[in-house]
Enzyme design. Structure first.
Site, PDB file in Angstrom:
ATOM      1  N   CYS A  44       0.792  -1.238   0.000  1.00  0.00           N
ATOM      2  CA  CYS A  44       0.000   0.000   0.000  1.00  0.00           C
ATOM      3  C   CYS A  44       0.820   1.282   0.000  1.00  0.00           C
ATOM      4  O   CYS A  44       0.712   2.071  -0.931  1.00  0.00           O
ATOM      5  CB  CYS A  44      -0.936   0.014   1.201  1.00  0.00           C
TER       6      CYS A  44
HETATM    7  C1  UDX Z   1      -1.154   0.166   5.592  1.00  0.00           C
HETATM    8  C2  UDX Z   1      -2.155   1.002   6.406  1.00  0.00           C
HETATM    9  O1  UDX Z   1      -1.741   1.042   7.774  1.00  0.00           O
HETATM   10  C3  UDX Z   1      -3.557   0.438   6.251  1.00  0.00           C
HETATM   11  O2  UDX Z   1      -4.488   1.259   6.970  1.00  0.00           O
HETATM   12  C4  UDX Z   1      -3.872   0.454   4.761  1.00  0.00           C
HETATM   13  O3  UDX Z   1      -5.147   0.120   4.456  1.00  0.00           O
HETATM   14  C5  UDX Z   1      -2.879  -0.433   4.035  1.00  0.00           C
HETATM   15  O4  UDX Z   1      -1.581   0.095   4.238  1.00  0.00           O
HETATM   16  P1  UDX Z   1       0.204  -2.067   5.923  1.00  0.00           P
HETATM   17  O5  UDX Z   1       0.686  -1.971   4.509  1.00  0.00           O
HETATM   18  O6  UDX Z   1      -0.178  -3.410   6.434  1.00  0.00           O
HETATM   19  O7  UDX Z   1      -1.069  -1.133   6.154  1.00  0.00           O
HETATM   20  O8  UDX Z   1       1.396  -1.461   6.779  1.00  0.00           O
HETATM   21  P2  UDX Z   1       1.608  -0.792   8.219  1.00  0.00           P
HETATM   22  O9  UDX Z   1       1.458  -1.753   9.324  1.00  0.00           O
HETATM   23  O10 UDX Z   1       0.804   0.458   8.332  1.00  0.00           O
HETATM   24  O11 UDX Z   1       3.178  -0.451   8.110  1.00  0.00           O
HETATM   25  C6  UDX Z   1       3.751  -0.202   6.853  1.00  0.00           C
HETATM   26  C7  UDX Z   1       5.240  -0.152   6.790  1.00  0.00           C
HETATM   27  O12 UDX Z   1       5.735   0.902   7.580  1.00  0.00           O
HETATM   28  C8  UDX Z   1       6.042  -1.393   7.190  1.00  0.00           C
HETATM   29  O13 UDX Z   1       7.020  -1.613   6.176  1.00  0.00           O
HETATM   30  C9  UDX Z   1       6.742  -0.954   8.453  1.00  0.00           C
HETATM   31  O14 UDX Z   1       7.968  -1.600   8.644  1.00  0.00           O
HETATM   32  C10 UDX Z   1       6.930   0.502   8.166  1.00  0.00           C
HETATM   33  N1  UDX Z   1       7.174   1.326   9.354  1.00  0.00           N
HETATM   34  C11 UDX Z   1       6.219   1.463  10.299  1.00  0.00           C
HETATM   35  C12 UDX Z   1       8.386   1.996   9.470  1.00  0.00           C
HETATM   36  O15 UDX Z   1       9.259   1.881   8.597  1.00  0.00           O
HETATM   37  N2  UDX Z   1       8.587   2.802  10.558  1.00  0.00           N
HETATM   38  C13 UDX Z   1       7.678   2.967  11.515  1.00  0.00           C
HETATM   39  O16 UDX Z   1       7.915   3.727  12.446  1.00  0.00           O
HETATM   40  C14 UDX Z   1       6.435   2.274  11.391  1.00  0.00           C
END
Ligand code: UDX
Ligand code: ADP
Length: 444
Positions: A279
């Site tokens: 996403c």
């Molecule tokens: C996301 C949205 O949260 C969700 O609402 C939407 O519908 C789909 O996209 P998701 O892709 O599952 O969901 O990821 P999420 O859990 O939000 O985290 C995404 C990424 O951010 C991961 O790669 C995680 O490692 C990264 N991340 C998160 C960071 O690099 N640093 C952070 O501090 C937090």
């Protein structure tokens, strides 16, 4: 309600299974015969916590899968389109959305009763009204607003938490071309008590999804930029900086009893090796491209993507500080999926990192609790896949942690027993820097 869901991928299947659990009569439609068969045998084609259990409970009771789109449309009152919307040639690719809209339109031609078509896929603002609706009208020979309605209902499902996020949503966005469409869409969620529900037009619903994801991606790139600066200045640890920032009462409010509420929002304000997944990267890029079409420069989001694409490079910088020549260096890569609790590798920072290490002729061992199989499809025999954490960290010169898997918490304890201490690079700032001898990390 009788619901058909077109596209039984990640979003469609989770939605279908959860709506069945909520008591609706659901049929999941997919062009992929093998996927359909698996679903009907109660085998989940994707890894998602809790999904297979709910699938087993509901299949053949009020859930079924089929390849027959036509029959599914005729026999249901509402259809949710949940096909993929990839980012191709610098824009959102609406091929699947258009195909499905055309097929639904043809089925509607034969239907005498009103039908609601809902877009669940993430599509850029304007798609539902100016792409989907005209295709439906043309293929059906019928009029939107009279014979059928068109609505937009974005999903907010985090991978690994998708079932929880669906069953206990933070919001329900009901977009629609008219009151009737919104009203019928609302009925689908009537059993979700006390959830903040926003009724709006289709374009706004589409925009809410992009804005939500862009905000979270911006916070991550912001934290990463700050982290990189901390590392450059020296003697500053971004983990402490962000802890101090999280203590702002506007980010973590203090309750009357003096206790703090720590919102999960702050989890996006931490430095690491970058975001990935199906996403964030795709959605931010699609919004940038869309914005530019409308004359908006999108400078901030451009920077968010740029920072993110360069972030895996920070891991390599640290590595090269210790090993200027990587050829022949034995390196353990821990975590390959883009985040924990999923086997999804899409846009994972581990991909450019492992590719670079291979190019430099490093000897790579990798371990991921569940994404190993997916990663093998990508890297084949160019790296060694280990089945066990202990075996992976043995006899290496460097360890690189790229995913926050819970299992990795035991690493400091395991490392005590190693004969020689390898360099340890924490790409997620997950472990305590004082508990590992040769610790390095992003933003340190
Ligand atoms: C996301 C949205 O949260 C969700 O609402 C939407 O519908 C789909 O996209 P998701 O892709 O599952 O969901 O990821 P999420 O859990 O939000 O985290 C995404 C990424 O951010 C991961 O790669 C995680 O490692 C990264 N991340 C998160 C960071 O690099 N640093 C952070 O501090 C937090
Ligand atoms: P997402 O991650 O957005 O859910 P996926 O790619 O996982 O996207 O899933 C999309 C699903 O839609 C796939 O299972 C694919 O086979 C299915 N699909 C694509 N085109 C059609 C179509 N014309 N009719 C039915 N299903 C389709």
């Amino acid at each position: 309600m009788k619901v058909s869901i077109i596209g039984a991928g990640y979003v469609g299947l989770v939605t279908g299974v959860c709506l069945a659990e909520k008591g609706h009569q659901v049929v999941c439609v997919d062009v992929n015969q093998e996927r359909v068969e698996k679903i009907n045998q109660a085998i989940s084609p994707i890894y998602e916590r809790g999904l297979e259990g709910l699938l087993k409970k509901n299949i053949k009771v009020n859930l079924e899968a089929t390849t027959n789109l036509y029959k599914s449309i005729v026999e249901t009152e509402i259809s949710l389109i949940a096909v993929g919307t990839p980012f191709v040639n610098n824009e959102i690719d609406l091929t699947y959305i258009k195909e499905v809209s055309h097929q639904i339109g043809q089925a509607l031609k034969e239907k005498s009763t009103y039908h609601l078509v809902v877009i669940k896929s993430t599509v850029v603002p304007g798609t539902t009204d100016t792409v989907v609706l005209p295709i439906l009208e043309k293929a059906s020979g019928k009029k939107a607003g009279i014979h059928f309605g068109v609505a937009m209902n974005p999903e907010f499902l985090r991978e690994g938490e998708a079932i929880q996020d669906f069953m206990f949503p933070d919001r329900i966005i009901l977009g629609g071309m008219d009151e009737k469409s919104i009203e019928i869409l609302g009925k689908l969620y009537c059993s979700f008590d006390r959830v903040d529900t926003l009724r709006t037009n289709n374009k706004t619903a589409e925009m809410i999804k992009y804005t939500s994801n862009s905000l979270l991606a911006t916070m991550i790139s912001f934290s990463n930029e700050i982290g990189n600066l901390c590392a450059s200045i020296g003697d500053i640890d971004v983990v402490d900086v962000m802890k101090g920032v999280h203590l702002d009462k506007r980010l973590s409010p203090i309750m009357p009893d003096g206790k703090r509420v720590v919102p999960s929002f702050t989890a996006y304000l931490e430095a690491g090796c970058g975001f990935g997944g199906s996403c964030f990267p795709k959605d931010v890029k699609a919004l940038i491209a869309h914005g530019k079409k409308f004359g908006s420069q999108m400078r901030l989001l451009d920077a968010v993507i740029q920072i993110n694409e360069q972030q895996p490079g920070q891991i390599l910088l640290i590595l090269k500080k210790h090993f200027p020549v990587l050829s022949g260096i034995r390196i353990a890569v821990l975590g390959l999926s883009f985040k924990p609790n999923t086997d999804d590798l899409r846009e994972s920072p581990s991909i450019p990192i492992v590719k670079y290490l291979i190019e430099q002729n490093a000897i790579v061992k990798a371990y991921d609790p569940i994404a190993g199989h997916e990663a093998y499809q990508l890297f084949g025999d160019t790296i060694e896949f280990c089945n066990d954490l202990g075996q992976t960290i043995k006899d290496v010169q460097a360890i690189v942690l790229l995913t926050r898997w819970e299992e990795f918490k035991k690493i400091p304890e395991m490392m005590i027993h190693l004969n020689t201490q390898p360099l340890f690079i924490d790409g997620r700032r997950m472990l305590d820097k004082y508990h590992i001898k040769r610790y390095e990390g992003i933003g340190l």
